[in-house]
Enzyme design. Structure first.
Site, PDB file in Angstrom:
ATOM      1  N   ASP A 330       0.867  -1.177   0.000  1.00 49.15           N
ATOM      2  CA  ASP A 330       0.000   0.000   0.000  1.00 49.15           C
ATOM      3  C   ASP A 330       0.898   1.220   0.000  1.00 49.15           C
ATOM      4  OD1 ASP A 330      -2.382  -1.336   0.284  1.00 49.15           O
ATOM      5  OD2 ASP A 330      -2.250  -1.381   2.471  1.00 49.15           O
ATOM      6  N   ASP A 637      -9.396  -6.295   2.715  1.00 45.79           N
ATOM      7  CA  ASP A 637      -8.068  -6.775   2.331  1.00 45.79           C
ATOM      8  C   ASP A 637      -7.827  -8.208   2.827  1.00 45.79           C
ATOM      9  OD1 ASP A 637      -7.129  -4.531   1.010  1.00 45.79           O
ATOM     10  OD2 ASP A 637      -6.492  -3.562   2.855  1.00 45.79           O
TER      11      ASP A 637
HETATM   12  P1  ATP Z   1      -3.466   2.837   0.063  1.00 45.60           P
HETATM   13  O1  ATP Z   1      -4.270   1.714  -0.499  1.00 45.60           O
HETATM   14  O2  ATP Z   1      -2.147   3.015  -0.538  1.00 45.60           O
HETATM   15  O3  ATP Z   1      -3.423   2.864   1.554  1.00 45.60           O
HETATM   16  P2  ATP Z   1      -5.289   4.976   0.090  1.00 45.60           P
HETATM   17  O4  ATP Z   1      -5.251   4.961   1.576  1.00 45.60           O
HETATM   18  O5  ATP Z   1      -5.162   6.284  -0.580  1.00 45.60           O
HETATM   19  O6  ATP Z   1      -4.197   4.105  -0.504  1.00 45.60           O
HETATM   20  P3  ATP Z   1      -8.017   4.360   0.218  1.00 45.60           P
HETATM   21  O7  ATP Z   1      -7.965   4.432   1.686  1.00 45.60           O
HETATM   22  O8  ATP Z   1      -8.787   3.278  -0.441  1.00 45.60           O
HETATM   23  O9  ATP Z   1      -6.612   4.263  -0.396  1.00 45.60           O
HETATM   24  O10 ATP Z   1      -8.533   5.759  -0.283  1.00 45.60           O
HETATM   25  C1  ATP Z   1      -8.875   5.977  -1.626  1.00 45.60           C
HETATM   26  C2  ATP Z   1      -9.387   7.396  -1.812  1.00 45.60           C
HETATM   27  O11 ATP Z   1     -10.542   7.600  -1.018  1.00 45.60           O
HETATM   28  C3  ATP Z   1      -8.392   8.466  -1.392  1.00 45.60           C
HETATM   29  O12 ATP Z   1      -7.550   8.826  -2.454  1.00 45.60           O
HETATM   30  C4  ATP Z   1      -9.305   9.632  -1.003  1.00 45.60           C
HETATM   31  O13 ATP Z   1      -9.609  10.418  -2.131  1.00 45.60           O
HETATM   32  C5  ATP Z   1     -10.564   8.935  -0.530  1.00 45.60           C
HETATM   33  N1  ATP Z   1     -10.612   8.903   0.931  1.00 45.60           N
HETATM   34  C6  ATP Z   1      -9.681   8.433   1.779  1.00 45.60           C
HETATM   35  N2  ATP Z   1     -10.051   8.549   3.051  1.00 45.60           N
HETATM   36  C7  ATP Z   1     -11.292   9.107   3.033  1.00 45.60           C
HETATM   37  C8  ATP Z   1     -12.236   9.479   4.033  1.00 45.60           C
HETATM   38  N3  ATP Z   1     -12.014   9.315   5.321  1.00 45.60           N
HETATM   39  N4  ATP Z   1     -13.396  10.039   3.628  1.00 45.60           N
HETATM   40  C9  ATP Z   1     -13.660  10.202   2.328  1.00 45.60           C
HETATM   41  N5  ATP Z   1     -12.822   9.864   1.343  1.00 45.60           N
HETATM   42  C10 ATP Z   1     -11.646   9.337   1.667  1.00 45.60           C
END
Ligand code: ATP
Length: 896
Positions: A330, A637
């Site tokens: 990630d 996951d």
């Molecule tokens: P990784 O998989 O590398 O940890 P990540 O944490 O960016 O990546 P996700 O957590 O799936 O992946 O987040 C994807 C997208 O969702 C982010 O790019 C953001 O735009 C949005 N996002 C993340 N956190 C929130 C939240 N708390 N509320 C709303 N949208 C969110």
């Protein structure tokens, strides 16, 4: 207070709260403290005595011990009391060493468990806190989120789409829907839908519950399931070796029996002497020290990994780590710091920038580098309010700085509010949250429904910008609702992402006051776009070095992120992962499995993925025979973590569900810890090889020398009892030192180990045979020379035992490096465990040679200083010959 008889599942929520003398604000801190004294800590203790006995008895469950016990009965019946005594002494010594070593290994594994203390989210005195789950008491109000392990038995008070997997209790692996509705009094455990049981897993939704039972009083505590979870100190390789040594033992026993018959009938040796000789061959050839020392090597490996913040939950992972060829990681929090700070805000009217870092309130809002009067900037205020209301986190002040409770993205928005002078608590009081859709990485947004005091209602949404843009038809410009300018927003998103920013979009829409239940279809269309937020999440300083170490070690690192592709590309570039093309979740959906398998080796960055994509990538990588390590944190996951060869969960931001599914948990969420774990995994494998390389020639050398003597009708150069001494005392003492061997310097410039490679490779086999012959040659040579010089047989045998032990001592040093030369200061003096064990063995040998009772038991004789010098010199020459062999082997393999 006695709550255990109540039928909580059948009572109304009000009654439950009343009976437990609590409320939705939780217990006061004093009351919680008081109840902890009455009800005790929330843990289920494991019956240790049971395992201790089992461990001791297990030590006797071993072919070698059976052979020795039978031998002792026979020698006793022949009235060879000294032999019987020595054999029984060896049996107990062996069992004792195994018992102590296994105990140490078990302690190391137990210590790992304590590094992952279960946590609980509670409300106490009106505040949300994260506490150690063993401090929970009846009456505590617990918050459950998807991914949590339920920390105690709870009666649900409120719930939203709650689903819990209760396999641990009911055996049913499909999650069940739960709610706060009371159920009839006489329903079975599995149908008590208003109760969340300790140890079960929340797979979806959220809830608030009140603790009704803790520790032994919980359902899981009553059936004491913990007993089944006693750690097993084994791995596939150790199991394979155990099977191999069982077969070897049977073969050796048959062989010894054949020798016995041969000796008695053909060579006409006396039956009792031949019997002891046959037992000696069996004892010398069975590698009895091996399993105990292997377990120690594994235990030391996991302890070292834990020091590097990688906590091993399943031991086989230690072994698999040495053959990992791909790490799929990630981005957020693993490669980056996850200290999110909002730096840019783009509305339909302006582009603001924000200063400050962390969750602190000391930062300024700037427009064209000038601080702005926010009262005149409604576009900014409405966006920040949306971010504060559509939010699941809280901040609290401790020691003059702000700390986060909840999701970092949400925390960053609350801190933006503080910088703008808006207290999120006031906003929430003015505009109550009626319902919400929680953030999940599968749908990538969060939505909430609010009612204010003037009878107005609003829906707020925040999430990945492409998703939010799809939901919107309009935007705000000069405080007016106008049609959305998608081109403009896409270019702004791209610009923020190219700078490595995490981008978030916000939107809203008014609704009717009668609207109380928020559904997905309510946010699908006709929203009004409010703007974008650019959040900085810089890479960790150590990530670049860790990635380049992996690349040198022949391990490919792939980023699989939920984030935007340009953000992923920018971060990837900064840490040394560049992919000439990137596949997004959409691209992955468009590729079938065959095409994906073709692409997968060339693409190192995957963006806007959902956890389901991870499973497909694992499948594709498997087709190229990769050994895959995969990181993950969310509930979704878990399947990928289970399916990868090594699932790695995040200790800080990971859910309990992900941790349960993983083999390894990273205490600091840091990618660099994975690299360290690989390094330790490789070291463990190296040390296992070194141990085998050390122990087998000893065993084979001794066995062979007796075998040859009987075959040729010579006097035995070493007696069976002396062999027992060498094998069970000196070889084990020396062998254990190899468990502590430090990592070799070039370990991360080698290729990953082929998982199908056998531990006894052709090269190791050659070395073992070569050294065994050297040992046999020297033993016979010394014996022949001594007897020729007129020494008694007792004296000659004492010299043989001593030269054998001295050769072992030198050979231990040889074994510190399998291929490389040991002829340098570090090589000879670099390991204190090796030096200590050599010192011990020398003391043992002096006792063995000179102490009168030892002389009586082992039929040894005092030898002169001159003889010691000669034996030392011979062993030193053998040491040099082995180094010469290594040198030749290096030349040959370089020429290939
Ligand atoms: P990784 O998989 O590398 O940890 P990540 O944490 O960016 O990546 P996700 O957590 O799936 O992946 O987040 C994807 C997208 O969702 C982010 O790019 C953001 O735009 C949005 N996002 C993340 N956190 C929130 C939240 N708390 N509320 C709303 N949208 C969110």
């Amino acid at each position: 207070m006695n709550f255990s008889k109540a039928k909580w599942h059948a009572e109304s929520t009000d009654q439950v709260l009343k009976k437990l003398s609590t409320s939705l604000n939780g217990l006061t801190l004093d009351e919680a403290e008081k109840r902890l004294k009455i009800f005790g800590t929330n843990i289920i203790s494991i019956e240790k005595k049971y395992t201790l006995w089992r461990r001791l008895i297990n030590q006797f469950h071993n072919v070698l011990i059976y052979v020795l016990l039978i031998a002792s009965i026979i020698t006793a019946s022949l009235q060879h009391w000294i032999d019987t005594g020595v054999i029984l002494g060896a049996v107990f010594l062996n069992a004792l060493i195994g018992f102590i070593q296994e105990g140490k290994a078990e302690k190391a594994i137990d210590a790992l468990k304590q590094m992952l203390p279960p946590q609980a989210h509670v409300t106490r005195a009106g505040k949300n806190l994260r506490i150690h789950a063993n401090k929970l008491v009846p009456g505590d109000v617990v918050l459950l989120h998807s991914g949590d392990k339920v920390p105690a038995d709870l009666r649900l008070i409120k719930s939203k789409d709650l689903q819990i997997q209760e396999a641990i209790l009911t055996g049913e692996s499909l999650p069940v829907d739960k709610s706060s509705q009371a159920v009839p009094e006489d329903v079975a455990l599995a149908d008590r839908f208003s109760i969340a049981y300790s140890g079960t897993l929340v797979t979806y939704g959220t809830a608030i519950g009140v603790v009704i039972a803790t520790g032994k009083e919980t359902e899981i505590g009553r059936i004491s399931l913990m007993l089944a979870n006693v750690p097993k100190l084994t791995t596939p390789l150790i199991r394979q070796l155990a099977v191999f040594s069982r077969w070897l033992a049977v073969a050796i026993l048959l062989f010894s029996f054949a020798i016995f018959l041969f000796g008695v009938f053909i060579r006409q040796y006396p039956v009792d002497e031949m019997f002891i000789a046959a037992v000696a061959i069996a004892v010398s050839a069975i590698p009895e020290g091996l399993p105990a020392v292997m377990t120690i090597i594994l235990a030391i490996g996991v302890t070292r990994m834990a020091k590097h913040r990688a906590i091993v939950r399943r031991l086989p992972a230690v072994e698999t780590l040495s053959s990992v060829t791909v790490i799929c990681t990630d981005k957020t929090g693993t490669l980056t710091k996850n200290e999110l700070t909002i730096q840019h805000i783009i509305t339909g009217d302006h582009h603001y920038s924000v200063t400050g870092s962390g969750y602190n309130d000391n930062g300024r809002i700037l427009l064209h580098h000038q601080e702005v009067n926010l009262d005149a900037h409604n576009d900014f205020l409405i966006l920040v309010k949306a971010g504060i209301l559509c939010n699941d986190a809280s901040l609290y002040k401790e020691n003059e700085s702000w700390h986060l409770y909840g999701n970092p993205v949400d925390g960053a928005l609350l801190s933006l509010g503080l910088k703008a002078g808006i207290d999120y608590k006031d906003e929430v009081n003015l505009c109550h949250k009626i319902d919400f859709i929680p953030f999940e990485s599968t749908h990538k947004f969060m939505a909430s429904l609010h009612h204010d005091h003037k009878g107005r209602a609003y829906i707020y949404v925040k999430g990945a910008p492409e998703i939010i843009l799809e939901m919107c038809s309009h935007q705000l410009k000069n405080q007016q609702k106008v049609f959305i300018d998608r081109m403009f927003w896409h270019s702004q998103i791209s610009e923020l992402a190219q700078n490595g920013m995490r981008v978030l979009a916000l939107a809203y829409r008014p609704t009717v006051a009668a609207h109380t239940n928020l559904l997905f279809k309510d946010v699908e269309k006709n929203l009004i776009f409010l703007g974008l937020i650019g959040i900085a999440d810089p890479p960790r300083e150590e990530a670049h070095h860790a990635v380049s170490q992996c690349q040198k070690a022949g391990i490919c690192v792939k980023i699989i992120t939920g984030d935007h592709k340009e953000t992923a590309f920018a971060i990837g570039k900064q840490i040394g992962i560049s992919s000439h093309h990137i596949l997004t979740g959409e691209n992955l959906d468009a590729l079938d499995d065959v095409l994906l398998a073709k692409e997968v080796n060339d693409v190192d960055i995957y963006a806007r993925t959902t956890p389901e994509h991870k499973l497909r990538l694992i499948k594709a990588l498997r087709q190229h025979n990769h050994v895959i390590a995969m990181t993950g944190d969310g509930v979704n996951d878990a399947p990928a973590l289970k399916s990868a060869d090594i699932g790695i969960a995040m200790g800080l931001k990971g859910t309990d569900v992900a941790k349960e599914a993983a083999e390894i948990v990273l205490a600091d969420d840091n990618f660099a810890s994975i690299t360290q774990a690989v390094k330790e995994g490789r070291t463990v494998y190296d040390n296992l090889k070194k141990l085998i390389l050390f122990l087998l020639p000893n065993d084979a050398g001794e066995g062979l020398s007796i075998f040859i003597a009987i075959l040729l009708g010579y006097t035995l150069p070493i007696t069976p009892l002396q062999i027992l001494w060498v094998n069970l005392v000196t070889a084990v003492t020396l062998g254990v030192a190899l468990a502590f061997e430090p990592t070799e310097k070039n370990i991360m410039s080698r290729k990953p180990r082929d998982p199908h490679e056998t531990l006894l490779s052709r090269f190791l086999l050659w070395r073992i045979i070569f050294v065994s012959f050297l040992f046999v040659l020297v033993m016979f040579g010394v014996f022949a020379y001594e007897t020729k010089q007129g020494a008694t047989i007792g004296l000659a045998r004492t010299s043989v035992v001593n030269v054998l032990v001295l050769m072992e001592v030198f050979y231990l040093i040889n074994c510190r490096k399998i291929y490389d030369s040991i002829l340098n200061r570090e090589g000879v003096l670099g390991s204190s465990p090796v030096l200590i064990s050599i010192g011990l063995v020398i003391v043992f040998q002096i006792g063995f040679t000179y102490l009168p009772f030892m002389q009586m038991i082992f039929a040894t004789k005092s030898i002169s200083i001159g003889a010691w010098i000669a034996l030392f010199s011979i062993s030193f020459v053998v040491f040099l010959i082995i180094e010469l062999e290594k040198w030749l082997m290096r030349i040959i393999s370089n020429k290939k």
